[in-house]
Design a protein around this motif. Structure first.
Motif, PDB file in Angstrom:
ATOM      1  N   GLU A 279      58.821 -29.789 -40.850  1.00 41.89           N
ATOM      2  CA  GLU A 279      60.181 -29.987 -41.549  1.00 41.89           C
ATOM      3  C   GLU A 279      60.437 -31.530 -41.719  1.00 41.89           C
ATOM      4  O   GLU A 279      60.808 -32.134 -42.704  1.00 41.89           O
ATOM      5  CB  GLU A 279      61.077 -29.122 -41.099  1.00 41.89           C
ATOM      6  CG  GLU A 279      61.057 -27.870 -41.221  1.00 41.89           C
ATOM      7  CD  GLU A 279      61.911 -26.964 -40.438  1.00 41.89           C
ATOM      8  OE1 GLU A 279      62.885 -27.391 -39.677  1.00 41.89           O
ATOM      9  OE2 GLU A 279      61.876 -25.483 -40.448  1.00 41.89           O
TER      10      GLU A 279
ATOM     11  N   ALA B 185      57.697 -33.564 -43.698  1.00 41.43           N
ATOM     12  CA  ALA B 185      58.213 -33.465 -45.156  1.00 41.43           C
ATOM     13  C   ALA B 185      59.490 -34.102 -45.633  1.00 41.43           C
ATOM     14  O   ALA B 185      59.529 -34.683 -46.723  1.00 41.43           O
ATOM     15  CB  ALA B 185      58.492 -31.707 -45.383  1.00 41.43           C
ATOM     16  N   LYS B 186      60.544 -34.100 -44.837  1.00 44.80           N
ATOM     17  CA  LYS B 186      61.615 -34.976 -45.089  1.00 44.80           C
ATOM     18  C   LYS B 186      61.416 -36.393 -45.312  1.00 44.80           C
ATOM     19  O   LYS B 186      61.879 -37.251 -46.092  1.00 44.80           O
ATOM     20  CB  LYS B 186      62.957 -34.730 -44.123  1.00 44.80           C
ATOM     21  CG  LYS B 186      64.227 -35.097 -44.351  1.00 44.80           C
ATOM     22  CD  LYS B 186      65.030 -34.643 -43.026  1.00 44.80           C
ATOM     23  CE  LYS B 186      66.458 -35.011 -43.544  1.00 44.80           C
ATOM     24  NZ  LYS B 186      67.409 -34.679 -42.460  1.00 44.80           N
TER      25      LYS B 186
ATOM     26  N   ARG C 142      58.428 -37.763 -45.761  1.00 38.39           N
ATOM     27  CA  ARG C 142      57.412 -37.773 -46.821  1.00 38.39           C
ATOM     28  C   ARG C 142      58.417 -37.835 -48.397  1.00 38.39           C
ATOM     29  O   ARG C 142      58.142 -38.730 -49.261  1.00 38.39           O
ATOM     30  CB  ARG C 142      56.427 -36.564 -47.284  1.00 38.39           C
ATOM     31  CG  ARG C 142      55.626 -36.786 -48.256  1.00 38.39           C
ATOM     32  CD  ARG C 142      54.341 -36.996 -47.901  1.00 38.39           C
ATOM     33  NE  ARG C 142      53.605 -37.178 -49.229  1.00 38.39           N
ATOM     34  CZ  ARG C 142      52.632 -37.901 -49.484  1.00 38.39           C
ATOM     35  NH1 ARG C 142      52.364 -38.789 -48.735  1.00 38.39           N
ATOM     36  NH2 ARG C 142      51.726 -37.885 -50.600  1.00 38.39           N
ATOM     37  N   SER C 143      59.637 -37.267 -48.461  1.00 38.08           N
ATOM     38  CA  SER C 143      60.113 -37.035 -49.546  1.00 38.08           C
ATOM     39  C   SER C 143      60.913 -38.349 -49.687  1.00 38.08           C
ATOM     40  O   SER C 143      61.229 -38.595 -51.025  1.00 38.08           O
ATOM     41  CB  SER C 143      61.340 -35.905 -49.434  1.00 38.08           C
ATOM     42  OG  SER C 143      62.339 -36.210 -48.688  1.00 38.08           O
ATOM     43  N   GLY C 144      61.084 -39.298 -48.694  1.00 36.86           N
ATOM     44  CA  GLY C 144      61.710 -40.404 -48.813  1.00 36.86           C
ATOM     45  C   GLY C 144      60.995 -41.456 -49.288  1.00 36.86           C
ATOM     46  O   GLY C 144      61.297 -42.805 -49.549  1.00 36.86           O
TER      47      GLY C 144
ATOM     48  N   ASP D  22      58.693 -43.155 -52.081  1.00 34.78           N
ATOM     49  CA  ASP D  22      58.129 -43.217 -53.376  1.00 34.78           C
ATOM     50  C   ASP D  22      57.645 -44.642 -53.642  1.00 34.78           C
ATOM     51  O   ASP D  22      58.583 -45.314 -53.918  1.00 34.78           O
ATOM     52  CB  ASP D  22      59.147 -42.603 -54.282  1.00 34.78           C
ATOM     53  CG  ASP D  22      58.885 -42.676 -55.683  1.00 34.78           C
ATOM     54  OD1 ASP D  22      57.661 -42.901 -55.867  1.00 34.78           O
ATOM     55  OD2 ASP D  22      59.456 -41.947 -56.608  1.00 34.78           O
TER      56      ASP D  22
END
Length: 169
Positions: free
Chosen positions: A154, A157-158, A160-162, A164
């Motif tokens: 988790e 994933a968190k 990675r979502s940051g 870009d």
């Protein structure tokens, strides 16, 4: 064999704050710990795969073929799944074909395309590699409880979502 990262220590990071006030020390320390752990993991995987004359890239393509159906995969599917260019995939496939681990066959419908299939030699190699590979993954993760492993998933994933890169560059 890849080398270890040489990371700055805590004192070095704290000294850099005077020159770069944008530094958030806990963020930098967390990032460096993540990079150091990733490097250790990749080094262990690279060392294991080297015994079989495989790179991570070739192993990744073979892993995609392990579960592919009898129709095989298109080179473009490898590229999309692995997040690499078609040129990179072509180079990896050339090496796998040279080693007789895969074979390129004409597409059954569109003769302009090729499908990639694992050979018996490739399946035999993966059946040799994968049991120990999965044992080592279990051993590497056994310092974490199942709940901690889920939390790690988790958190990654968190994280990675940051990330870009298209907006950051």
């Amino acid at each position: 064999m890849a080398s270890s990262l040489i990371l700055p220590d805590q004192q070095t990071i704290h000294r850099m704050v005077s020159r770069y006030p944008e530094i958030d020390v806990p963020s930098v320390e967390a990032c460096l710990a993540f990079l150091d752990t990733s490097t250790a993991f990749y080094n262990a995987v690279d060392n294991y795969l080297a015994h079989y004359r495989l790179s991570r890239g070739k192993f990744t393509l073979l892993m995609q073929l392990v579960e592919a159906d009898e129709n095989g995969l298109l080179p473009s599917e490898f590229a999309e799944r692995a997040g690499v260019t078609r040129a990179s995939v072509t180079s990896l496939l050339d090496g796998l074909e040279r080693d007789k681990l895969i074979v390129r066959q004409p597409h059954p419908i569109d003769r302009r395309m090729l499908t990639i299939h694992m050979t018996d030699k490739g399946r035999e190699l993966m059946n040799t590699i994968l049991p120990q590979h999965f044992v080592w993954i279990k051993e590497w993760m056994e310092n974490l409880s199942h709940r901690e492993q889920q939390t790690l998933i988790e958190l990654l994933a968190k994280l990675r979502s940051g990330i870009d890169l298209s907006e950051k560059l």
